[in-house]
Motif scaffolding. Structure first.
Motif, PDB file in Angstrom:
ATOM      1  N   ILE A 260       0.869  -1.186   0.000  1.00 23.13           N
ATOM      2  CA  ILE A 260       0.000   0.000   0.000  1.00 23.13           C
ATOM      3  C   ILE A 260       0.899   1.228   0.000  1.00 23.13           C
ATOM      4  CG2 ILE A 260      -1.862   1.203   1.198  1.00 23.13           C
ATOM      5  CD1 ILE A 260      -2.642  -1.445   2.485  1.00 23.13           C
ATOM      6  N   ASP A 261       0.824   2.027  -1.057  1.00 26.17           N
ATOM      7  CA  ASP A 261       1.746   3.145  -1.265  1.00 26.17           C
ATOM      8  C   ASP A 261       0.998   4.332  -1.861  1.00 26.17           C
ATOM      9  OD1 ASP A 261       4.498   1.986  -0.715  1.00 26.17           O
ATOM     10  OD2 ASP A 261       3.784   0.543  -2.196  1.00 26.17           O
ATOM     11  N   PRO A 262       1.671   5.483  -1.984  1.00 27.07           N
ATOM     12  CA  PRO A 262       1.066   6.594  -2.723  1.00 27.07           C
ATOM     13  C   PRO A 262       0.767   6.178  -4.163  1.00 27.07           C
ATOM     14  CG  PRO A 262       2.969   7.351  -1.479  1.00 27.07           C
ATOM     15  CD  PRO A 262       2.963   5.856  -1.385  1.00 27.07           C
ATOM     16  N   ALA A 263      -0.240   6.801  -4.743  1.00 30.17           N
ATOM     17  CA  ALA A 263      -0.632   6.459  -6.113  1.00 30.17           C
ATOM     18  C   ALA A 263       0.503   6.702  -7.097  1.00 30.17           C
ATOM     19  CB  ALA A 263      -1.871   7.260  -6.507  1.00 30.17           C
ATOM     20  N   ASP A 264       1.366   7.675  -6.789  1.00 31.02           N
ATOM     21  CA  ASP A 264       2.459   8.013  -7.703  1.00 31.02           C
ATOM     22  C   ASP A 264       3.805   7.471  -7.216  1.00 31.02           C
ATOM     23  OD1 ASP A 264       2.656   9.612  -5.492  1.00 31.02           O
ATOM     24  OD2 ASP A 264       2.977  11.493  -6.587  1.00 31.02           O
ATOM     25  N   ALA A 265       3.803   6.418  -6.383  1.00 26.81           N
ATOM     26  CA  ALA A 265       5.046   5.870  -5.830  1.00 26.81           C
ATOM     27  C   ALA A 265       5.981   5.419  -6.940  1.00 26.81           C
ATOM     28  CB  ALA A 265       4.733   4.710  -4.895  1.00 26.81           C
ATOM     29  N   ARG A 266       7.281   5.760  -6.795  1.00 28.72           N
ATOM     30  CA  ARG A 266       8.271   5.352  -7.789  1.00 28.72           C
ATOM     31  C   ARG A 266       8.868   3.994  -7.476  1.00 28.72           C
ATOM     32  NH1 ARG A 266       8.160  11.262  -6.741  1.00 28.72           N
ATOM     33  NH2 ARG A 266       8.531  12.303  -8.720  1.00 28.72           N
ATOM     34  N   ASP A 267       8.797   3.580  -6.208  1.00 27.93           N
ATOM     35  CA  ASP A 267       9.329   2.276  -5.825  1.00 27.93           C
ATOM     36  C   ASP A 267       8.459   1.711  -4.709  1.00 27.93           C
ATOM     37  OD1 ASP A 267      10.334   3.538  -3.363  1.00 27.93           O
ATOM     38  OD2 ASP A 267      11.894   4.373  -4.657  1.00 27.93           O
ATOM     39  N   HIS A 268       8.541   0.394  -4.550  1.00 31.31           N
ATOM     40  CA  HIS A 268       7.712  -0.286  -3.549  1.00 31.31           C
ATOM     41  C   HIS A 268       8.616  -1.216  -2.754  1.00 31.31           C
ATOM     42  CE1 HIS A 268       4.205   1.071  -5.923  1.00 31.31           C
ATOM     43  NE2 HIS A 268       4.931   0.719  -6.973  1.00 31.31           N
ATOM     44  N   ASP A 269       9.082  -0.763  -1.581  1.00 34.30           N
ATOM     45  CA  ASP A 269      10.017  -1.613  -0.847  1.00 34.30           C
ATOM     46  C   ASP A 269       9.408  -2.287   0.380  1.00 34.30           C
ATOM     47  OD1 ASP A 269      12.021   1.219   0.357  1.00 34.30           O
ATOM     48  OD2 ASP A 269       9.891   0.783   0.504  1.00 34.30           O
ATOM     49  N   ASP A 270       8.090  -2.103   0.629  1.00 37.16           N
ATOM     50  CA  ASP A 270       7.479  -2.782   1.767  1.00 37.16           C
ATOM     51  C   ASP A 270       6.089  -3.300   1.400  1.00 37.16           C
ATOM     52  OD1 ASP A 270       5.323  -0.680   2.725  1.00 37.16           O
ATOM     53  OD2 ASP A 270       7.154   0.462   2.394  1.00 37.16           O
ATOM     54  N   ALA A 271       5.733  -4.430   1.997  1.00 35.27           N
ATOM     55  CA  ALA A 271       4.406  -5.019   1.811  1.00 35.27           C
ATOM     56  C   ALA A 271       4.013  -5.716   3.111  1.00 35.27           C
ATOM     57  CB  ALA A 271       4.405  -6.005   0.645  1.00 35.27           C
ATOM     58  N   GLU A 440      -3.876  14.791   2.159  1.00 28.27           N
ATOM     59  CA  GLU A 440      -4.893  14.179   3.009  1.00 28.27           C
ATOM     60  C   GLU A 440      -4.272  13.078   3.862  1.00 28.27           C
ATOM     61  OE1 GLU A 440      -9.442  12.369   2.568  1.00 28.27           O
ATOM     62  OE2 GLU A 440      -8.112  12.452   0.818  1.00 28.27           O
ATOM     63  N   ARG A 441      -4.677  13.016   5.121  1.00 33.09           N
ATOM     64  CA  ARG A 441      -4.155  12.017   6.065  1.00 33.09           C
ATOM     65  C   ARG A 441      -5.257  10.995   6.338  1.00 33.09           C
ATOM     66  NH1 ARG A 441       0.331   9.605   8.339  1.00 33.09           N
ATOM     67  NH2 ARG A 441       0.204   9.464  10.607  1.00 33.09           N
ATOM     68  N   LEU A 442      -5.066   9.756   5.872  1.00 35.25           N
ATOM     69  CA  LEU A 442      -6.070   8.707   5.988  1.00 35.25           C
ATOM     70  C   LEU A 442      -5.646   7.666   7.015  1.00 35.25           C
ATOM     71  CD1 LEU A 442      -6.547   8.089   2.156  1.00 35.25           C
ATOM     72  CD2 LEU A 442      -8.006   9.494   3.623  1.00 35.25           C
ATOM     73  N   ASP A 443      -6.621   6.847   7.447  1.00 34.78           N
ATOM     74  CA  ASP A 443      -6.277   5.719   8.319  1.00 34.78           C
ATOM     75  C   ASP A 443      -5.318   4.766   7.615  1.00 34.78           C
ATOM     76  OD1 ASP A 443      -7.694   6.573  10.482  1.00 34.78           O
ATOM     77  OD2 ASP A 443      -9.407   5.236  10.196  1.00 34.78           O
ATOM     78  N   ALA A 444      -5.426   4.685   6.286  1.00 36.26           N
ATOM     79  CA  ALA A 444      -4.522   3.805   5.533  1.00 36.26           C
ATOM     80  C   ALA A 444      -3.068   4.224   5.717  1.00 36.26           C
ATOM     81  CB  ALA A 444      -4.901   3.827   4.047  1.00 36.26           C
ATOM     82  N   HIS A 445      -2.810   5.540   5.777  1.00 33.51           N
ATOM     83  CA  HIS A 445      -1.448   6.016   6.043  1.00 33.51           C
ATOM     84  C   HIS A 445      -0.988   5.581   7.437  1.00 33.51           C
ATOM     85  CE1 HIS A 445      -2.771   8.987   2.920  1.00 33.51           C
ATOM     86  NE2 HIS A 445      -1.549   8.785   2.492  1.00 33.51           N
ATOM     87  N   LYS A 446      -1.879   5.750   8.411  1.00 32.49           N
ATOM     88  CA  LYS A 446      -1.525   5.404   9.789  1.00 32.49           C
ATOM     89  C   LYS A 446      -1.295   3.904   9.928  1.00 32.49           C
ATOM     90  CE  LYS A 446      -4.426   9.198  11.469  1.00 32.49           C
ATOM     91  NZ  LYS A 446      -5.651   9.550  12.233  1.00 32.49           N
ATOM     92  N   LEU A 447      -2.086   3.106   9.208  1.00 30.94           N
ATOM     93  CA  LEU A 447      -1.947   1.652   9.268  1.00 30.94           C
ATOM     94  C   LEU A 447      -0.556   1.225   8.823  1.00 30.94           C
ATOM     95  CD1 LEU A 447      -4.368  -1.104   8.200  1.00 30.94           C
ATOM     96  CD2 LEU A 447      -2.290  -0.863   6.852  1.00 30.94           C
ATOM     97  N   ILE A 448      -0.142   1.675   7.645  1.00 31.67           N
ATOM     98  CA  ILE A 448       1.186   1.300   7.151  1.00 31.67           C
ATOM     99  C   ILE A 448       2.271   1.819   8.090  1.00 31.67           C
ATOM    100  CG2 ILE A 448       2.842   1.675   5.280  1.00 31.67           C
ATOM    101  CD1 ILE A 448       0.686  -0.422   4.700  1.00 31.67           C
ATOM    102  N   GLU A 449       2.090   3.030   8.580  1.00 32.10           N
ATOM    103  CA  GLU A 449       3.070   3.605   9.497  1.00 32.10           C
ATOM    104  C   GLU A 449       3.242   2.728  10.734  1.00 32.10           C
ATOM    105  OE1 GLU A 449       2.611   7.365  12.269  1.00 32.10           O
ATOM    106  OE2 GLU A 449       3.106   8.010  10.232  1.00 32.10           O
ATOM    107  N   ASP A 450       2.147   2.243  11.296  1.00 33.64           N
ATOM    108  CA  ASP A 450       2.241   1.441  12.523  1.00 33.64           C
ATOM    109  C   ASP A 450       2.847   0.062  12.267  1.00 33.64           C
ATOM    110  OD1 ASP A 450       1.374   3.328  14.310  1.00 33.64           O
ATOM    111  OD2 ASP A 450      -0.735   2.801  14.153  1.00 33.64           O
ATOM    112  N   TYR A 451       2.561  -0.549  11.119  1.00 34.06           N
ATOM    113  CA  TYR A 451       3.218  -1.823  10.789  1.00 34.06           C
ATOM    114  C   TYR A 451       4.723  -1.614  10.596  1.00 34.06           C
ATOM    115  CZ  TYR A 451      -0.999  -4.688  10.179  1.00 34.06           C
ATOM    116  OH  TYR A 451      -2.158  -5.412  10.398  1.00 34.06           O
ATOM    117  N   MET A 452       5.090  -0.509   9.960  1.00 42.44           N
ATOM    118  CA  MET A 452       6.516  -0.239   9.752  1.00 42.44           C
ATOM    119  C   MET A 452       7.226   0.019  11.081  1.00 42.44           C
ATOM    120  SD  MET A 452       6.799  -0.674   6.539  1.00 42.44           S
ATOM    121  CE  MET A 452       5.339  -1.715   6.515  1.00 42.44           C
TER     122      MET A 452
END
Length: 743
Positions: A260-271, A440-452
């Protein structure tokens, strides 16, 4: 962190400051210990005391480990000649990293009777001394010359070309001796050369149209000397390692792991993946996997790729491009976790209790196949029921359920909670600006942040368990001097802040709760942010104050951060996971590596911030002459800075433009106060300003009051103060009402 208690016999802080200030030679720990007759245990205590003084912002250390007063100049240092006024030559330190302290200009005092032999761009080793309100440099040795390179835009005036610098503070234009084929209006890299008064600029590279798409980031790349080209030799090496066989690994391809990343992410290093834990010992708990690109498998210690990655330190992200730490074939292809592609990963397996506590962890080298790359907005919409996604129930819903437990643990830990907006620049396909708005700050941002965060904590603790080297991400508690300044600032709003208490992140959260939704809430948050220390990397654990964590390392972004790559190597070595582990040489040099990548991180942050400012200035250039809603973001004796609501970009309103009345600077209250009217311009205050200049090349904005003199209109003050007229500083009266916000 408790401060070192000064033992009898140790010098006081003031005695140390006096010694390093008055010493004729550079004063390191050895010289200080010798001067005060310290031996044995006292020398150990001295080291701790000097560390405290550095944390408190009292002293800084120069190359060679000599100390000097913070904001001061080392006794002996390398200077670069920058300018001359008449018969006087001026120079600046070649390296200057004192946060928030302007780079000092030193007057170069050469031997009497001699004509200056120094030209702009010359480098000298000099002995320095403080004189009055300034500094003097006595040249000791002329070093190998480095030309003064300058970014600027060519302008034609009176039939000749002039170079106008892109720096906000650059106010002088330089005559061009050789345009190198460049035309008026071109963005160029030029070399300043010659001796006063005949200093000219010679164009060495034409960069193109400064207002064209992609030019703003190009300015930052050149100004900060950010490496942005990979050699063919290095690209060939990247191509070779990209074909490496993945070898024997744990197979996690059956798990519906999602990135789960920004729509315009250039790389994806976590899942991530999560599911209810069927182990009865973890009743009601969860098991989760945080899969991170296994960069250490491809980028081995001592390789050309490794040397280049360490030199860059991190990827640098601009609105229109990314300057990657690794070549694209690795950063955007082989190491990037893409849907349906087999990828090498370093997997962090977590066991999470029903209240969000980390119960156990293990690390494996794995092969994964990402079930989907999902944008934050789409993941949130799927959970909210406004988007039908095939992985909602099998992957996203379990992730959210487990996250609710992690979020409970976060709330219990009470990390620093500053909800400050981040600007997002939206560009069209041609790179032109469509909009500038808060992200915009969504719960989805917080979710990934807490797993990281959970994976980062697990990485640090796993290495500690093996007594292996750790590259910690360190955020130390605020220095007392900053806390004192915050207390004085809060007093101006009638908010009490006791210094005798143990300072925790929750201490600042309580302050914000007391402020509630008051008009000045955002400015208090900004001041709390300024009170914090700057995070850095290092092998000695001092905890992460902001996150309220005792052990913390960066593990989750090895594609874009060298610190994470070091942590991966340490895990590979400590747990015998195969090739690419941390070497003995790297382990011995952790402190030096930490200092380097911390410095490179600051460079990247500054370059990214400056580029955003240039985009904002370009966006606002179409609004010059208009009256805009703004908020004061900084107050100094010479005026105040303001930013446009919802857009950003700091611009100056000079004190001289506030009319004929004299305005006094109240440093504690962060405000300018009119001597006669009592009119105030205060940090955080909302007011309406006319935009009179927006320079996209420098990123500079300039404002003035709507009526051109010292009044922003009573309505502006009424909104912020709840009064029809501001009070003079001498008649404070009752403090403003503060609404309390319950948790």
């Amino acid at each position: 962190m408790a401060k070192t208690k000064i033992k009898a016999g140790l010098p006081t802080r003031q005695q140390i400051l006096d010694f390093i200030t008055n010493s004729d030679t550079p004063a390191g720990k050895r010289e200080i210990a010798k001067a005060f007759g310290l031996h044995g245990q006292d020398k150990i205590l001295l080291k701790a005391l000097l560390k405290d003084m550095s944390d408190e912002g009292l002293i800084d250390v120069a190359p060679g480990r000599a100390f000097h007063r913070m904001g001061g100049v080392p006794k002996v240092t390398v200077l670069r000649v920058t300018d001359a006024d008449g018969d006087t030559t001026w120079a600046v330190p070649e390296r200057w990293e004192a946060e928030g302290v302007p780079v000092p200009r030193l007057r170069v005092r050469e031997a009497r009777g001699k004509r200056s032999a120094l030209a702009i761009g010359d480098r000298i080793l000099a002995r320095t001394e403080e004189a009055g309100n300034g500094w003097i440099a006595h040249p000791m040795k002329k070093l190998a010359r480095g030309e003064e390179l300058m970014l600027g835009v060519l302008k034609e005036e009176a039939g000749r070309l002039w170079l106008q610098g892109v720096e906000k503070k650059e106010r002088r234009n330089w005559p061009v001796s050789d345009a190198g084929g460049a035309q008026s209006g071109d963005l160029v890299l030029a070399e300043k050369a010659g001796r006063p008064p005949r200093i000219t600029a010679k164009v060495v590279e034409v960069l193109g149209d400064p207002f064209a798409p992609r030019s703003f980031s190009l300015i930052a790349i050149h100004r900060h000397s950010i490496p942005n080209i990979f050699s063919q030799e290095l690209l060939d090496e990247a191509e070779r390692v990209s074909r490496l066989d993945l070898g024997k690994r744990e197979d996690l391809r059956h798990l519906p792991i999602v990135a789960i990343d920004p729509a315009d992410a250039r790389d994806h290093d976590d899942a991530v993946w999560a599911a209810p834990d069927e182990d009865p010992k973890n009743d009601g708990g969860w098991k989760a996997v945080v899969a991170i690109a296994d960069v250490s498998f491809y980028v081995r210690p001592g390789s050309e790729l490794d040397r280049e990655a360490r030199k860059r330190g991190n990827s640098v992200y601009f609105p229109d491009r990314v300057v990657p730490m690794l070549p694209e074939i690795l950063s955007a292809e082989v190491c990037s976790l893409k849907q349906g592609e087999d990828r090498a990963a370093l997997a962090c397996h977590l066991q999470i209790g029903r209240h969000g506590e980390l119960k156990s962890w293990r690390f494996t080298r794995a092969v994964v196949s990402i079930a989907a790359n999902i944008a934050y907005e789409d993941a949130q919409a799927a959970i909210d029921g406004t988007l039908d996604h095939p992985l909602t129930e099998t992957a996203l819903r379990p992730l959210w359920d487990c996250w609710h437990a992690l979020n409970k643990a976060r709330d219990k830990r009470e990390p620093l909670d500053l909800d400050l907006p981040e600007r997002r620049i939206v560009l069209d396909e041609m790179g032109r600006i469509l909009s500038v708005a808060p992200r915009e700050r969504l719960d989805a941002h917080k979710l990934i942040e807490d797993y990281m965060i959970a994976a980062n904590v697990a990485a640090a603790k796993a290495l500690e368990a093996k007594k292996a080297p750790v590259m910690y991400r360190i955020h130390e508690p605020p220095a007392r001097e900053k806390l004192v300044a915050l207390r004085e600032y809060l007093k101006t709003f009638g908010v009490e802040f006791a210094l005798g208490q143990v300072i925790k992140p929750a201490t600042f959260n309580r302050i914000l709760e007391r402020v509630g939704e008051s008009d000045f809430r955002e400015q208090v948050m900004q001041q709390v942010l300024r009170t914090q220390t700057q995070a850095y990397y290092g092998p000695a654990n001092h905890g992460h104050f902001g996150l309220s964590l005792g052990s913390y390392a960066h593990f989750t972004s090895p594609i874009r951060r060298y610190a994470d790559l070091i942590v991966h190597r340490a895990l590979v070595e400590a747990y015998a996971l195969g090739p690419g582990g941390l070497t003995a040489e790297e382990a011995a040099g952790m402190e030096r590596i930490g200092e380097s990548i911390s410095s490179l991180e600051r460079r990247a942050m500054e370059a990214e911030r400056e580029t955003i400012d240039r985009y904002v200035a370009a966006y606002l250039a179409n609004h010059v002459g208009e009256i805009l809603e703004a908020r004061i973001t900084g107050v100094q004796s010479f005026g105040f800075f303001a930013t446009v609501d919802g857009v950003g970009g700091d611009g100056l309103v000079a004190a001289r433009d506030l009319g004929t009345e004299y305005f006094r600077y109240d440093e504690a209250g962060q405000r300018l106060v009119g001597d006669e009217s009592g009119e105030e311009f205060t940090l955080g205050q909302r007011l309406r300003l006319r935009l009179v200049e927006a320079n996209p090349v420098s990123g500079a904005l300039r404002f003035e009051l709507p009526d051109g003199k010292g009044s922003a209109g009573p309505s502006a003050f009424a909104r912020d103060r709840g009064k029809g007229r501001p009070r003079p500083i001498k008649r404070r009266g009752r403090p403003p009402n503060i609404r309390h916000k319950s948790r």
